[in-house]
Motif scaffolding. Structure first.
Motif, PDB file in Angstrom:
ATOM      1  N   ILE A   5       0.841  -1.191   0.000  1.00 41.43           N
ATOM      2  CA  ILE A   5       0.000   0.000   0.000  1.00 41.43           C
ATOM      3  C   ILE A   5       0.878   1.243   0.000  1.00 41.43           C
ATOM      4  O   ILE A   5       1.920   1.284   0.678  1.00 41.43           O
ATOM      5  CB  ILE A   5      -0.972   0.009   1.203  1.00 41.43           C
ATOM      6  CG1 ILE A   5      -1.962   1.189   1.103  1.00 41.43           C
ATOM      7  CG2 ILE A   5      -0.236   0.019   2.530  1.00 41.43           C
ATOM      8  CD1 ILE A   5      -3.134   1.070   2.054  1.00 41.43           C
ATOM      9  N   ASN A   7       0.406   5.174   0.937  1.00 42.79           N
ATOM     10  CA  ASN A   7      -0.518   6.050   1.645  1.00 42.79           C
ATOM     11  C   ASN A   7      -0.088   7.496   1.436  1.00 42.79           C
ATOM     12  O   ASN A   7       0.856   7.962   2.064  1.00 42.79           O
ATOM     13  CB  ASN A   7      -0.544   5.708   3.129  1.00 42.79           C
ATOM     14  CG  ASN A   7      -1.553   6.533   3.893  1.00 42.79           C
ATOM     15  OD1 ASN A   7      -2.268   7.360   3.326  1.00 42.79           O
ATOM     16  ND2 ASN A   7      -1.622   6.309   5.192  1.00 42.79           N
ATOM     17  N   ARG A   8      -0.776   8.201   0.538  1.00 41.20           N
ATOM     18  CA  ARG A   8      -0.498   9.615   0.296  1.00 41.20           C
ATOM     19  C   ARG A   8      -1.506  10.504   1.003  1.00 41.20           C
ATOM     20  O   ARG A   8      -1.621  11.683   0.692  1.00 41.20           O
ATOM     21  CB  ARG A   8      -0.489   9.891  -1.206  1.00 41.20           C
ATOM     22  CG  ARG A   8       0.666   9.181  -1.906  1.00 41.20           C
ATOM     23  CD  ARG A   8       0.825   9.609  -3.338  1.00 41.20           C
ATOM     24  NE  ARG A   8       1.924   8.863  -3.934  1.00 41.20           N
ATOM     25  CZ  ARG A   8       1.938   8.437  -5.183  1.00 41.20           C
ATOM     26  NH1 ARG A   8       0.931   8.702  -5.986  1.00 41.20           N
ATOM     27  NH2 ARG A   8       2.963   7.760  -5.640  1.00 41.20           N
ATOM     28  N   SER A   9      -2.238   9.929   1.941  1.00 41.32           N
ATOM     29  CA  SER A   9      -3.188  10.704   2.728  1.00 41.32           C
ATOM     30  C   SER A   9      -2.506  11.194   3.994  1.00 41.32           C
ATOM     31  O   SER A   9      -1.358  10.847   4.273  1.00 41.32           O
ATOM     32  CB  SER A   9      -4.411   9.850   3.091  1.00 41.32           C
ATOM     33  OG  SER A   9      -4.115   8.984   4.178  1.00 41.32           O
ATOM     34  N   HIS A  11      -3.720  10.384   6.830  1.00 39.57           N
ATOM     35  CA  HIS A  11      -4.362   9.532   7.825  1.00 39.57           C
ATOM     36  C   HIS A  11      -3.690   8.170   7.925  1.00 39.57           C
ATOM     37  O   HIS A  11      -2.907   7.781   7.076  1.00 39.57           O
ATOM     38  CB  HIS A  11      -5.841   9.387   7.471  1.00 39.57           C
ATOM     39  CG  HIS A  11      -6.475  10.700   7.177  1.00 39.57           C
ATOM     40  ND1 HIS A  11      -6.675  11.653   8.137  1.00 39.57           N
ATOM     41  CD2 HIS A  11      -6.885  11.257   6.008  1.00 39.57           C
ATOM     42  CE1 HIS A  11      -7.198  12.737   7.587  1.00 39.57           C
ATOM     43  NE2 HIS A  11      -7.335  12.519   6.296  1.00 39.57           N
ATOM     44  N   LEU A  13      -3.362   4.045   7.958  1.00 36.85           N
ATOM     45  CA  LEU A  13      -3.746   3.021   6.988  1.00 36.85           C
ATOM     46  C   LEU A  13      -5.154   2.510   7.297  1.00 36.85           C
ATOM     47  O   LEU A  13      -5.624   2.633   8.428  1.00 36.85           O
ATOM     48  CB  LEU A  13      -2.759   1.856   7.045  1.00 36.85           C
ATOM     49  CG  LEU A  13      -1.335   2.156   6.591  1.00 36.85           C
ATOM     50  CD1 LEU A  13      -0.470   0.913   6.765  1.00 36.85           C
ATOM     51  CD2 LEU A  13      -1.303   2.651   5.156  1.00 36.85           C
ATOM     52  N   ILE A  26     -12.151   2.971   5.640  1.00 38.68           N
ATOM     53  CA  ILE A  26     -11.420   3.830   4.714  1.00 38.68           C
ATOM     54  C   ILE A  26     -11.836   5.270   4.992  1.00 38.68           C
ATOM     55  O   ILE A  26     -13.020   5.553   5.173  1.00 38.68           O
ATOM     56  CB  ILE A  26     -11.752   3.474   3.237  1.00 38.68           C
ATOM     57  CG1 ILE A  26     -11.464   2.003   2.960  1.00 38.68           C
ATOM     58  CG2 ILE A  26     -11.010   4.394   2.282  1.00 38.68           C
ATOM     59  CD1 ILE A  26     -10.013   1.630   2.987  1.00 38.68           C
ATOM     60  N   ASN A  29      -9.824  11.707   2.162  1.00 39.02           N
ATOM     61  CA  ASN A  29      -8.596  12.497   2.141  1.00 39.02           C
ATOM     62  C   ASN A  29      -8.904  13.800   1.395  1.00 39.02           C
ATOM     63  O   ASN A  29      -8.818  13.869   0.179  1.00 39.02           O
ATOM     64  CB  ASN A  29      -7.477  11.724   1.456  1.00 39.02           C
ATOM     65  CG  ASN A  29      -6.154  12.450   1.546  1.00 39.02           C
ATOM     66  OD1 ASN A  29      -5.775  12.912   2.608  1.00 39.02           O
ATOM     67  ND2 ASN A  29      -5.457  12.559   0.436  1.00 39.02           N
ATOM     68  N   THR A  46      -9.111   9.093  -1.444  1.00 46.13           N
ATOM     69  CA  THR A  46      -8.635   8.489  -0.190  1.00 46.13           C
ATOM     70  C   THR A  46      -7.138   8.646   0.011  1.00 46.13           C
ATOM     71  O   THR A  46      -6.647   8.446   1.116  1.00 46.13           O
ATOM     72  CB  THR A  46      -8.961   6.979  -0.163  1.00 46.13           C
ATOM     73  OG1 THR A  46      -8.215   6.342  -1.209  1.00 46.13           O
ATOM     74  CG2 THR A  46     -10.447   6.719  -0.331  1.00 46.13           C
ATOM     75  N   LEU A  48      -5.056   6.571  -1.126  1.00 50.61           N
ATOM     76  CA  LEU A  48      -4.548   5.206  -1.003  1.00 50.61           C
ATOM     77  C   LEU A  48      -4.382   4.556  -2.373  1.00 50.61           C
ATOM     78  O   LEU A  48      -5.235   4.700  -3.256  1.00 50.61           O
ATOM     79  CB  LEU A  48      -5.508   4.355  -0.173  1.00 50.61           C
ATOM     80  CG  LEU A  48      -5.777   4.846   1.253  1.00 50.61           C
ATOM     81  CD1 LEU A  48      -6.870   4.002   1.888  1.00 50.61           C
ATOM     82  CD2 LEU A  48      -4.509   4.839   2.084  1.00 50.61           C
ATOM     83  N   ILE A  50      -3.097   0.608  -3.835  1.00 48.14           N
ATOM     84  CA  ILE A  50      -2.771  -0.737  -3.361  1.00 48.14           C
ATOM     85  C   ILE A  50      -2.326  -1.635  -4.513  1.00 48.14           C
ATOM     86  O   ILE A  50      -2.630  -1.386  -5.671  1.00 48.14           O
ATOM     87  CB  ILE A  50      -3.948  -1.391  -2.607  1.00 48.14           C
ATOM     88  CG1 ILE A  50      -5.168  -1.550  -3.511  1.00 48.14           C
ATOM     89  CG2 ILE A  50      -4.278  -0.609  -1.351  1.00 48.14           C
ATOM     90  CD1 ILE A  50      -6.328  -2.294  -2.861  1.00 48.14           C
ATOM     91  N   GLU A  88      -5.303   5.729  -7.614  1.00 50.49           N
ATOM     92  CA  GLU A  88      -5.840   6.077  -6.293  1.00 50.49           C
ATOM     93  C   GLU A  88      -7.227   5.473  -6.123  1.00 50.49           C
ATOM     94  O   GLU A  88      -8.043   5.483  -7.044  1.00 50.49           O
ATOM     95  CB  GLU A  88      -5.923   7.590  -6.132  1.00 50.49           C
ATOM     96  CG  GLU A  88      -6.476   8.009  -4.784  1.00 50.49           C
ATOM     97  CD  GLU A  88      -6.522   9.513  -4.589  1.00 50.49           C
ATOM     98  OE1 GLU A  88      -6.786   9.941  -3.455  1.00 50.49           O
ATOM     99  OE2 GLU A  88      -6.293  10.264  -5.566  1.00 50.49           O
TER     100      GLU A  88
END
Length: 144
Positions: A5, A7-9, A11, A13, A26, A29, A46, A48, A50, A88
């Motif tokens: 994963i 994670n560019r948010s 928050h 995971l 979820i 973002n 989000t 995210l 993956i 994304e």
């Protein structure tokens, strides 16, 4: 099973809410809150990305509390994230209530369930074997 994963948010995971939960929460973002008007739909980012193993999909499902209490639905539900998708993850939300709904940054907006699936090969035949149900469709067993 480990899943890669990015994670560019801002928050954490995706996470399971309880030890036996099937779905991971979820989060939205967002730079600013978004107002979802009645009967409006919107794509919520989000942050995210993956990489699922071959033979798996991620299903996007509504959160029951948002659906019951606020009338917020996930369209195309369950949405499918294929193992070869690298973009994304975006969540299509719709407001089925008669009131505005504010989506804030970091708000839990849906659940993700990772599932294994099988590929089928079609065997074209002239007829199908009979079954007890036969061609009985919607409501064929009656409504109680």
């Amino acid at each position: 099973m480990k899943v890669k994963i990015v994670n560019r948010s801002k928050h954490a995971l995706p996470a399971y809410g309880t030890a036996n939960a099937a779905g991971m929460d979820i989060r939205a973002n967002l730079d600013d809150a978004v107002v979802l008007k009645p009967m409006q739909r919107i794509l919520i980012p989000t942050g995210l990305f993956i990489e699922l193993p071959e033979g798996y999909e991620a299903q996007i499902r509504p959160r029951s509390g948002l659906a019951l209490k606020k009338g917020i639905a996930v369209l195309n539900s369950p949405g499918t994230i294929d193992a070869d998708y690298r973009g994304e993850i975006g969540i299509i939300l719709m407001n089925l209530s008669d009131e505005d709904f504010v989506i804030n940054d970091g708000e839990r907006i849906c659940q993700m369930v990772v599932k294994e699936y099988v590929k089928v090969e079609w065997e074209q035949v002239p007829t199908l074997e009979q079954s007890e149900r036969g061609t009985g469709g919607f409501g064929h067993t009656g409504v109680k």
